[in-house]
Every structure is written in structure tokens, then in C-alpha cells.
Enzyme design. Structure first.
Site, mmCIF file in Angstrom:
data_model
loop_
_atom_site.group_PDB
_atom_site.id
_atom_site.type_symbol
_atom_site.label_atom_id
_atom_site.label_comp_id
_atom_site.label_asym_id
_atom_site.label_seq_id
_atom_site.Cartn_x
_atom_site.Cartn_y
_atom_site.Cartn_z
ATOM 1 N N HIS A 229 -28.294 6.288 31.989
ATOM 2 C CA HIS A 229 -27.740 4.700 32.386
ATOM 3 C C HIS A 229 -26.613 4.275 32.774
ATOM 4 C CE1 HIS A 229 -31.393 1.974 32.804
ATOM 5 N NE2 HIS A 229 -32.318 2.863 32.122
ATOM 6 N N TYR B 1 -29.087 -8.361 33.545
ATOM 7 C CA TYR B 1 -28.748 -9.165 32.335
ATOM 8 C C TYR B 1 -28.633 -10.693 33.369
ATOM 9 C CZ TYR B 1 -28.296 -5.636 28.431
ATOM 10 O OH TYR B 1 -28.708 -4.846 27.335
ATOM 11 N N PRO C 238 -30.775 -9.190 19.326
ATOM 12 C CA PRO C 238 -31.340 -7.963 20.095
ATOM 13 C C PRO C 238 -29.988 -7.878 21.699
ATOM 14 C CG PRO C 238 -33.147 -9.542 20.137
ATOM 15 C CD PRO C 238 -32.178 -9.998 18.759
ATOM 16 N N LYS D 187 -28.191 -2.867 20.027
ATOM 17 C CA LYS D 187 -27.410 -2.203 18.856
ATOM 18 C C LYS D 187 -27.938 -1.952 17.691
ATOM 19 C CE LYS D 187 -24.419 -2.044 21.138
ATOM 20 N NZ LYS D 187 -24.378 -1.037 22.392
ATOM 21 N N TYR E 111 -20.096 -2.216 24.130
ATOM 22 C CA TYR E 111 -21.616 -1.834 24.805
ATOM 23 C C TYR E 111 -21.393 -0.280 24.209
ATOM 24 C CZ TYR E 111 -25.739 -2.780 27.463
ATOM 25 O OH TYR E 111 -26.972 -3.042 28.008
HETATM 26 C C1 PHB Z 1 -34.980 -2.853 25.993
HETATM 27 O O1 PHB Z 1 -35.030 -2.230 26.417
HETATM 28 O O2 PHB Z 1 -35.685 -3.093 24.827
HETATM 29 C C2 PHB Z 1 -33.107 -3.894 25.414
HETATM 30 C C3 PHB Z 1 -32.610 -3.423 26.147
HETATM 31 C C4 PHB Z 1 -31.170 -4.138 26.215
HETATM 32 C C5 PHB Z 1 -31.344 -4.481 25.308
HETATM 33 C C6 PHB Z 1 -31.847 -5.200 24.520
HETATM 34 C C7 PHB Z 1 -33.406 -4.243 24.386
HETATM 35 O O3 PHB Z 1 -29.810 -5.101 25.378
#
Ligand code: PHB
Length: 347
Positions: free
Chosen positions: A30, A158, A249, A253, A341
Site C-alpha cells: 500500500h 478511514y 488498534p 501498531k 503512520y
Molecule cells: C486491519 O486490516 O485489520 C487494520 C488496518 C488498519 C488499522 C487497523 C486494522 O488501523
């Protein structure tokens, strides 16, 4: 099914350990992510901003790869171990008792790596007078689903809305991983699958019906909480990953911080066995702890940026929007965010 977003340094650690064959083949690289709020969307091109991408690869796949590598190298590995007890943590070695295939066993070792999570025995083996910790909980949880449906977009989304946060992630081109912010004690089966899809579509697309739907194969409820043990090291016992620190989550991290701990301890052990010098091992705690607090701070920042707190005032909401707006308008702010990030700015 846990977060599966790997920082580049985590990928490199697996490569250096020779366990990245499947990761290199199946990991989804990504270069950016999308932030949506107030009907607007913008892309944060973290590869361009920092020089490194992120990789989506499920944690279970990593566990499989590590077990496979261990078996292949004829390494010892035991399943179904019960009654694990750390009986002694000394300055020259430690003693562990457990039951292996029904037989009581005693294992003495020079060093103990406590990688057994928050509820494991390692954390509790540090004497109470030597322990201090910080913990807090957030007033919301994530309802996560795994679905046989292609992701809405090939990059993570997000989405910050007045109805709460939503996240679109994935595990493969036809399996989506999606999350909804829900109240902390919401029963996991309160919402029907249809209601979940409807709410996800509202938050992720503004209710346009564009979110691809499919069969939901798994649900989890993830409480958002934080924990840091200030003592990650006691004599010959070291705490790693969730045994030492839990992050919410929001920034994915947890796994990356655990791998960073493992790498640091491995370097310390390697140094000790090669040179007989303990200096790297002795520095484990101060380095790991400093890093843990950086991870904690960014996770806290992302958590408060993305979620609507119960009882939040209109002023707080406006300020969150201003913070999101800043990331879009200022390349300096976006770069600082991106560095955190992708994990580049952690010590
Ligand atoms: C996930 O793919 O489970 C995932 C991705 C990004 C996050 C949290 C979980 O910030």
C-alpha cells in the site's frame, strides 16, 4: 483475525529472518490511504511522503510462516503446553515449569523472552514492588467483520462521521476487513448482517449503496484500551509485545511494536553470545519503553482523531474537523503524520 498492517521495518525483519517468502508473494503493498470526513475525501500518499509503503498481510499468515520456519529448521516447538509457571527469575538464569503432553517438565534457561501477551505469566513474574504500569480505556469499541466481498477501494479508507468511525481494510482482493465504531458494551450479535452493511455504507460512502457486500464470515468486538508496563526487564526475564504494552488498534501498531521488541532483544542476545557483553541486553528496557510510548502517543492521536466520543461537545467536534483539515491542507502536517503512520519516526 487481528490487524494485518505491516510497517516496512517489520517486513524487513521477516526478510532478514528468512521467513518472508509467502509475505513477499501475497502481501498487498500500500502506497497511500484515504481519509474521509464531512463528505470530502483525501489521499495521504505515505510512500511518496516518507519513501516507504505499508503491507497488508494477515497475522495468522505470519504465525503460520514462523511455525513453518521453526519446524523446517528442526527447531523445538510445543503445542498444548499447560500449567506454565515461572518459578524463578535469577540473575544468571530462570526456571519454568509446565505440563507437556501430560508430563510435568522443568526448563532451566539463561534468558526468558516473555511473549505471552497481556494475560500471560511473564508479566506477573516481575515482583510487584518492581512493577508499575499505566492503563486507560476508550469509551468505544470496534465491531470488526471479515466478509467475502471485494474491498470498496484497493487502499484503506478511514472514515470519520458524526455517526462514528468506520474503516475499510482487506485481506485479499476478494476478502474485506471492515470495522465500525460501536458503544463499548454492545453485544456482538446485536446488529444483523444487513444492519452492519447498511451502517458501513452510510459511514464509508455517505449511504450511496456503493459499498460491495457479501457473506460475513467472522465478527469480533475489539475493546479500545491502552497499557504500558514501565518495567520490561527483570534480571534474565524480558517482556515483549502485548506482555509489555497494549495499544488501541486505530493505527495498527500492536504487531509492529511487538516485532520491534523481538528484533531488539534478538540483537542483544546475539551480541551477548558472540562477545560476552551485556550492554545491549541491559539497554533493552530503556530503548523499548521509549519506543512503546511513541507508539502509544500516535495510537492515542489517531484514536482521538477518528472517533466520536459519547457526550462530545460541538466544540470538540469542530476541533477534530480542523485537525483533519490540517492534514489535507498542510504537506508538513501530512508528512509528520505519515512518518508516524509508517513507523519511521519511532526511536
Ligand atoms: C486491519 O486490516 O485489520 C487494520 C488496518 C488498519 C488499522 C487497523 C486494522 O488501523
Amino acid at each position: 483475525m487481528r490487524a494485518g498492517l505491516l510497517e516496512w521495518s517489520t517486513v524487513e525483519a521477516f526478510r532478514a529472518a528468512g521467513v518472508a517468502h509467502r509475505l513477499d508473494r501475497h502481501g498487498m503493498v500500500h502506497d497511500g490511504m484515504e481519509l474521509r470526513h464531512d463528505g470530502a475525501a483525501f489521499r495521504l500518499a505515505f510512500s511518496e511522503l516518507t519513501g516507504v509503503p505499508m503491507v497488508v498481510y494477515g497475522q495468522q499468515e505470519i504465525v503460520k510462516d514462523l511455525i513453518g520456519a521453526r519446524l523446517e529448521s528442526q527447531g523445538e516447538i510445543h503445542f498444548g503446553v499447560t500449567d506454565v509457571r515461572i518459578c524463578q527469575v535469577g540473575v544468571d538464569g530462570s526456571l519454568v515449569q509446565c505440563t507437556l503432553d501430560g508430563i510435568p517438565v522443568e526448563i532451566s534457561c539463561e534468558f526468558l523472552a516473555g511473549c505471552d501477551g497481556h494475560h500471560g505469566v511473564s508479566r506477573a513474574a516481575i515482583p510487584a514492588q518492581r512493577r508499575s504500569s499505566h492503563q486507560w480505556a476508550y469509551p468505544f469499541a470496534w465491531l470488526g467483520v471479515l466478509a467475502k466481498a471485494p474491498p470498496l477501494s484497493p487502499e484503506l479508507i478511514y472514515a470519520v462521521t458524526d455517526r462514528g468511525f468506520a474503516l475499510q481494510s482487506m485481506r485479499s482482493p476478494d476478502v474485506s476487513r471492515l470495522y465500525l465504531q460501536v458503544p463499548p458494551n454492545e453485544p456482538i450479535h446485536l446488529r444483523s448482517d444487513e444492519e452492519i452493511w447498511h451502517e458501513l455504507d452510510l459511514r464509508l460512502t455517505g449511504g450511496t449503496g456503493k459499498l460491495p457486500t457479501g457473506t460475513i464470515t467472522e465478527r469480533v468486538l475489539v475493546g479500545l484500551r491502552a497499557h504500558v508496563e514501565e518495567h520490561m526487564q527483570y534480571r534474565t526475564l524480558f517482556l515483549l509485545g502485548d506482555a509489555a504494552h497494549i495499544v488501541p488498534p486505530s493505527a495498527a501498531k500492536g504487531l509492529n511494536m511487538a516485532v520491534a521488541d523481538a528484533r531488539l532483544l534478538a540483537e542483544g542476545l546475539d551480541h551477548w553470545y558472540r562477545s560476552g557483553r551485556r550492554d545491549l541486553l541491559d539497554g533493552y528496557q530503556s530503548h523499548s519503553l521509549r519506543r512503546a510510548w511513541h507508539g502509544q502517543e500516535f495510537s492515542e492521536f489517531m484514536t482521538s482523531l477518528l472517533h466520536v466520543s459519547p457526550g462530545e461537545s460541538a466544540a470538540q467536534r469542530r476541533m477534530r474537523r480542523a485537525r483533519l483539515d490540517l492534514l489535507r491542507r498542510s504537506s508538513t502536517a501530512a508528512t509528520a503524520f505519515a512518518e508516524q503512520y509508517v513507523g519511521l519516526s519511532r526511536p
